[in-house]
Design an enzyme around this catalytic site. Sequence first.
Site, short mmCIF file in Angstrom:
data_model
loop_
_atom_site.label_atom_id
_atom_site.label_comp_id
_atom_site.label_asym_id
_atom_site.label_seq_id
_atom_site.Cartn_x
_atom_site.Cartn_y
_atom_site.Cartn_z
N ASP A 12 42.81 75.35 49.91
CA ASP A 12 43.69 74.19 49.81
C ASP A 12 42.94 73.04 50.46
O ASP A 12 42.71 73.05 51.66
CB ASP A 12 45.00 74.51 50.56
CG ASP A 12 45.93 73.30 50.68
OD1 ASP A 12 45.52 72.18 50.29
OD2 ASP A 12 47.05 73.48 51.19
N TYR A 225 48.50 82.75 66.55
CA TYR A 225 48.45 82.84 65.12
C TYR A 225 48.37 81.43 64.53
O TYR A 225 49.23 80.60 64.81
CB TYR A 225 49.75 83.52 64.72
CG TYR A 225 49.86 83.95 63.32
CD1 TYR A 225 48.73 84.21 62.57
CD2 TYR A 225 51.10 84.11 62.74
CE1 TYR A 225 48.85 84.62 61.28
CE2 TYR A 225 51.22 84.53 61.46
CZ TYR A 225 50.11 84.78 60.72
OH TYR A 225 50.24 85.18 59.44
N LYS A 228 48.89 81.32 57.74
CA LYS A 228 48.85 82.32 56.67
C LYS A 228 47.87 81.84 55.63
O LYS A 228 47.73 80.64 55.41
CB LYS A 228 50.24 82.45 56.07
CG LYS A 228 51.29 82.77 57.13
CD LYS A 228 52.45 83.50 56.57
CE LYS A 228 53.37 84.07 57.63
NZ LYS A 228 53.17 83.61 58.99
MG MG Z 1 48.70 72.70 51.80
MG MG Z 2 48.85 76.97 49.73
#
Ligand code: MG
Ligand code: MG
Length: 361
Positions: A12, A225, A228
């Site tokens: 992304d 964390y 994701k």
């Molecule tokens: Mg994004």
């Molecule tokens: Mg994405």
Amino acid sequence: MGKITVTVIKADVGGFVGHSSVHEELLATAREQLAKSPLLVDFHVTHVGDDINLIMTHRQGVDSEEIHKLAWDTFVACTEVAKKLKLYGAGQDLLADAFSGNVKGLGPGIAEMEFFERTSEPIIVFAADKTEPGAWNLPLYKMFADPFNTIGLVIDPKMHEGFKFEVLDLLENKKIIFNTPEDLYDLLVFIGAPGRYCIKSVYTKAGEIAATSSTQRLNLMAGRYIGKDDPVLIVRCQSGLPAVGEALEPFARPHLVSGWMRGSHSGPLMPVSVADATPSRFDGPPRVIALGFQLADGKLIGPQDFFADKAYDRAREMALMIADYMRSLGPFEPHRLHLEEMEYTTLPLVLEKLKDRFVKA
Ligand code: MG
Ligand code: MG
Ligand code: F6R
């Protein structure tokens, strides 16, 4: 002819609008960049939600520095365009300042496999947005180990022996091989907890690669964390492997996955066409696409956009019903993820603010 490698690398590098999709100019830039490479036999560029997926075939083998660099440079070029258009989160998945040998750990997700192309080689590339690699656990289990999904396990002599599952412990960075059907119950103890144990690959009992995912170790920074990773998966089909329809069948009943809004919610994984891979409602619900190709000496003949099929309309309906129900829980678990699994948290902040108001009970 030697072995062929199928490499899928995704990132992304800027959303249009917000985190919902990819601008056409970025996809065009990615295509231009890959078209210039003399190393690729073929490529196909697509997207799911805000992630660009580079599907490439070549003869450099897995973990090739040149191929990984090509993908990295392509995402850098797309980032430039994303910055120019002021797209959202331009360059967000390029975590390192510069490429250093292998894209693993640098932000982009990667799934790749090398094999001798069979007389006919049907493959499916699955890609998902607003979720994590553990989302493939349930469908991979169904494809390769569940006779209620894959009748070939029961009635095809070439599949009857079962498969081998390579599972990663993302927390301790260890891996283990389970043989099915022998180790079925042991396997399920682990893969039923997809936030920690993820299926990396599936092999035939003879050791031939059948499926591989973009599972990598957890994104932890200072023990916390940090996100994701929207996952990809490559599955080879037919002739002793799951039929195309057996590989697609698990998605007919949408399962709950972690991700969705702010990477902090549980919601249904909705199978969609590429045209519908644009998460909107509450930044979701999470989406999965499935593109089929026939390989012809490494050429990607396709794609066939499988989830555009009407046969998946009811799955979408079901996903939307589940989405309504889950949304009705608002900020409560199990719609909101457990404290340790949320990508966003204000807990330490609020705890600090209220520390004097907490008294011994
Ligand atoms: Mg994004
Ligand atoms: Mg994405
Ligand atoms: C989830 C996702 C989105 C964002 C949300 C907030 O994977 O990409 O749901 O988490 O839109 O994004 P920011 O914090 O960038 O405003």
